[in-house]
Write a protein that holds these residues in place. Sequence first.
Motif, PDB file in Angstrom:
ATOM      1  N   LEU A 182      39.202  23.214  46.695  1.00  0.00           N
ATOM      2  CA  LEU A 182      38.029  22.963  45.766  1.00  0.00           C
ATOM      3  C   LEU A 182      39.545  25.281  45.394  1.00  0.00           C
ATOM      4  O   LEU A 182      40.307  25.851  46.169  1.00  0.00           O
ATOM      5  N   ALA A 183      39.011  25.588  44.414  1.00  0.00           N
ATOM      6  CA  ALA A 183      39.694  26.787  43.866  1.00  0.00           C
ATOM      7  C   ALA A 183      39.345  27.953  43.422  1.00  0.00           C
ATOM      8  O   ALA A 183      38.884  27.167  42.625  1.00  0.00           O
ATOM      9  N   CYS A 184      38.860  29.028  43.468  1.00  0.00           N
ATOM     10  CA  CYS A 184      38.366  30.107  42.765  1.00  0.00           C
ATOM     11  C   CYS A 184      38.906  31.071  42.711  1.00  0.00           C
ATOM     12  O   CYS A 184      39.430  31.618  43.407  1.00  0.00           O
ATOM     13  N   HIS A 185      38.591  31.660  41.406  1.00  0.00           N
ATOM     14  CA  HIS A 185      39.230  33.370  40.986  1.00  0.00           C
ATOM     15  C   HIS A 185      38.004  34.025  41.326  1.00  0.00           C
ATOM     16  O   HIS A 185      37.198  33.786  42.057  1.00  0.00           O
ATOM     17  N   ASN A 186      38.649  35.424  41.846  1.00  0.00           N
ATOM     18  CA  ASN A 186      38.058  36.929  42.466  1.00  0.00           C
ATOM     19  C   ASN A 186      37.464  37.311  40.628  1.00  0.00           C
ATOM     20  O   ASN A 186      37.390  36.714  39.634  1.00  0.00           O
ATOM     21  N   PHE A 187      36.259  38.309  41.242  1.00  0.00           N
ATOM     22  CA  PHE A 187      36.052  39.116  40.219  1.00  0.00           C
ATOM     23  C   PHE A 187      35.783  40.144  40.427  1.00  0.00           C
ATOM     24  O   PHE A 187      35.752  40.687  41.199  1.00  0.00           O
ATOM     25  N   GLY A 246      40.436  43.343  36.230  1.00  0.00           N
ATOM     26  CA  GLY A 246      40.170  42.153  35.963  1.00  0.00           C
ATOM     27  C   GLY A 246      42.107  41.773  35.548  1.00  0.00           C
ATOM     28  O   GLY A 246      42.809  42.551  35.500  1.00  0.00           O
ATOM     29  N   LEU A 247      41.729  40.520  35.519  1.00  0.00           N
ATOM     30  CA  LEU A 247      42.655  40.088  35.928  1.00  0.00           C
ATOM     31  C   LEU A 247      43.402  40.230  34.376  1.00  0.00           C
ATOM     32  O   LEU A 247      42.842  40.097  33.176  1.00  0.00           O
ATOM     33  N   THR A 248      45.193  39.703  33.886  1.00  0.00           N
ATOM     34  CA  THR A 248      45.615  39.650  32.657  1.00  0.00           C
ATOM     35  C   THR A 248      45.429  38.185  32.884  1.00  0.00           C
ATOM     36  O   THR A 248      45.473  36.941  33.619  1.00  0.00           O
ATOM     37  N   LEU A 251      31.207  41.835  35.786  1.00  0.00           N
ATOM     38  CA  LEU A 251      31.776  41.449  37.033  1.00  0.00           C
ATOM     39  C   LEU A 251      32.796  40.054  36.414  1.00  0.00           C
ATOM     40  O   LEU A 251      32.362  38.849  37.081  1.00  0.00           O
ATOM     41  N   PRO A 252      33.319  40.587  35.670  1.00  0.00           N
ATOM     42  CA  PRO A 252      34.351  39.412  34.668  1.00  0.00           C
ATOM     43  C   PRO A 252      35.723  39.173  35.933  1.00  0.00           C
ATOM     44  O   PRO A 252      36.189  39.709  36.109  1.00  0.00           O
ATOM     45  N   THR A 253      36.127  37.258  35.615  1.00  0.00           N
ATOM     46  CA  THR A 253      37.317  37.506  36.689  1.00  0.00           C
ATOM     47  C   THR A 253      38.776  37.797  35.310  1.00  0.00           C
ATOM     48  O   THR A 253      39.692  39.122  35.899  1.00  0.00           O
TER      49      THR A 253
END
Length: 359
Positions: free
Chosen positions: A143-148, A155-157, A194-196
């Motif tokens: 699986l693959a999961c982004h950070n927060f 946070g990411l663009t 605490l978003p990505t």
Amino acid sequence: MRRLGVSIYPEKSTKDEIFAYLTEAAKIGASRIFSCLLSVPHDPALIKADFIAIHDFAHKLGYEIILDVNPAVFQKLGISYNDLSFFKDIHADGIRLDQGFGGFQEAMMTFNPFNLKIELNLSNCTHMLETIMDYQPDRSNLLACHNFYPHKFSGLTVDFLNRCTNVAAEYGLRTAAFISCADGFGPWPTREGLPTLEIHRNLPIQVQAKHFVALGNIDDIIISNCYPTAAELKALAQVNLRQVNFSFKPVPQLPDLERSIVLDELHFKRGDVPAHMIRSSVSRIKYADRNFPLFNAPDVLKRGDVVIESSLYDTYAGELQLVLQDMPNSGCSNVVGQVAPEEMFIADILKPWQKFSFI
């Protein structure tokens, strides 16, 4: 099938608090758990005692449980990448590798005899995923999961998220990312959301979820912090995880036919794309024999207005449009309501033929 998930932090909550949260979240369809071993005291005996009780309760509610770990956790707990029995012993379903090992080790982990899922950190734009693939992993366990991101403006663009996520999607991996409740804690002391994605930090939780649905490349949408309010859970329960749905405020005394077209029909953005509006044309064909009187035709159609063309517009009568840019009204277009302003950025990214609805 897109899933909703929640996060729990056993070192910061009582079991009763966690059990109550998992019970309420299951009622709105949550079915996976992100839990963190990075911030807990590293005593294997204590971890087993606490986590087994929580995991057994969660499994009874139908949750899948993924634990966040890194090489330092492995070292402190005396775990080897070729013996993951510790995670099986605490009744987890998989582990998320916040930091990688090098490629070969991750590939070998996917063949663990317990069929534990191995989830990769997706928020690093390196060639690690390609390296793991070179070592021929069992993709069914990958699986693959982004950070927060607890810190404001860290946070990411969207562009970066898409770039990283699309690599995983090319390999057929299930992907995940985080949304954030307005006031809640995570594994670290900072409490600034605490978003990505950084653009999600101050948005209502349901709008964050709708945005991920619109992007289309995130399979599991996980609430990152504890605990969302009852109102936030209720708002999330109304989000359609299969298609984009906009919050719609009707004008007073909206006729029944127009109301039905807005709320009961499945809409899609036409493949020929104008700059000023999103057009959904099926209703003008379905209701070609019906009359659409003019009843609310302001001089200017404004961004966010939902329009249904009146019969004065001839062959366009009954067509639904969502206005993207202010423009003069020909005098034939009825405004039947508005989309919530904070959701209009989602309308801007709809793809040709993408489906949407209104609630």
